[in-house]
Design a protein around this motif. Structure first.
Motif, PDB file in Angstrom:
ATOM      1  N   GLU A  90      50.010  89.208 103.795  1.00 36.57           N
ATOM      2  CA  GLU A  90      51.257  89.930 104.027  1.00 36.57           C
ATOM      3  C   GLU A  90      51.815  90.746 103.070  1.00 36.57           C
ATOM      4  OE1 GLU A  90      55.650  88.853 105.703  1.00 36.57           O
ATOM      5  OE2 GLU A  90      54.039  87.628 106.191  1.00 36.57           O
ATOM      6  N   GLN A  91      51.800  90.232 101.880  1.00 42.82           N
ATOM      7  CA  GLN A  91      52.084  91.296 100.689  1.00 42.82           C
ATOM      8  C   GLN A  91      51.277  92.327 100.501  1.00 42.82           C
ATOM      9  OE1 GLN A  91      52.344  89.339  97.025  1.00 42.82           O
ATOM     10  NE2 GLN A  91      53.299  90.956  95.785  1.00 42.82           N
ATOM     11  N   ALA A  92      50.070  92.210 100.468  1.00 40.79           N
ATOM     12  CA  ALA A  92      48.950  93.429 100.541  1.00 40.79           C
ATOM     13  C   ALA A  92      48.999  94.200 101.593  1.00 40.79           C
ATOM     14  CB  ALA A  92      47.796  92.739 100.285  1.00 40.79           C
ATOM     15  N   THR A  93      49.614  93.853 103.057  1.00 36.80           N
ATOM     16  CA  THR A  93      49.494  94.759 104.107  1.00 36.80           C
ATOM     17  C   THR A  93      50.844  95.386 104.478  1.00 36.80           C
ATOM     18  OG1 THR A  93      49.746  92.721 105.731  1.00 36.80           O
ATOM     19  CG2 THR A  93      47.473  93.471 105.291  1.00 36.80           C
ATOM     20  N   THR A  94      51.903  94.999 103.879  1.00 37.16           N
ATOM     21  CA  THR A  94      53.013  95.307 104.213  1.00 37.16           C
ATOM     22  C   THR A  94      53.528  96.395 103.315  1.00 37.16           C
ATOM     23  OG1 THR A  94      53.936  92.947 104.802  1.00 37.16           O
ATOM     24  CG2 THR A  94      55.556  94.730 104.420  1.00 37.16           C
TER      25      THR A  94
END
Length: 153
Positions: free
Chosen positions: A144-148
């Motif tokens: 989630e952190q990498a795609t947000t």
């Protein structure tokens, strides 16, 4: 006492007492090299071969625990991300979030074609290397952190 005796003792007992893992590494190229019978169940790593760092990182693994993410869960999570999110930036972000060494990431980028395959391999290397600490919750957080996209203030 010979090295052969030491190695065969470790291989025969599966080293239950000391919990060490045998990772054969061969330095230097040797013509007409024949793998010793004692090492027939092992793949011998060679620093000059492509993927050495990735293979060594995977070999230095911990046993999986009850909460360890499975290969199937990794594939499902990556599939759910959607095709438009498979980018080099996401692969790099996930690798940084999971603390995968740069050399291992470079090997993955050289060996795997396509960002989806790279992302799966990054997660798989992390799963094997970290064992019980590699949980679905950690994977979800890092993905989630990498795609947000970053929030603007």
């Amino acid at each position: 006492f010979r090295m052969c005796t030491f190695l065969s003792g470790i291989l025969e007992t599966h080293d239950v007492k000391t919990r060490r893992k045998v990772i054969p590494v061969m330095f230097g190229a040797q013509e007409n090299f024949r793998k010793p019978f004692l090492l027939s169940d092992f793949s011998i790593l060679r620093p000059e071969e492509t993927g050495f760092n990735r293979k060594l990182y995977r070999a230095l693994s911990k046993l999986a625990g009850p909460e360890t993410i499975s290969q199937r869960q990794i594939r499902q999570k990556v599939d759910r991300m959607g095709r438009d999110r498979y980018t080099e930036g996401v692969v790099t972000g996930v690798a940084m979030g999971l603390e995968i060494p740069e050399e291992v990431l470079e090997d993955i980028k050289q060996e795997y074609g396509g960002h989806k395959a790279m992302l799966i391999e990054v997660l798989e290397c992390w799963r094997l290397h970290c064992g019980p600490e590699a949980t679905p919750a950690v994977a979800d957080g890092v993905l989630e952190q990498a795609t947000t996209p970053p929030q603007q203030v």
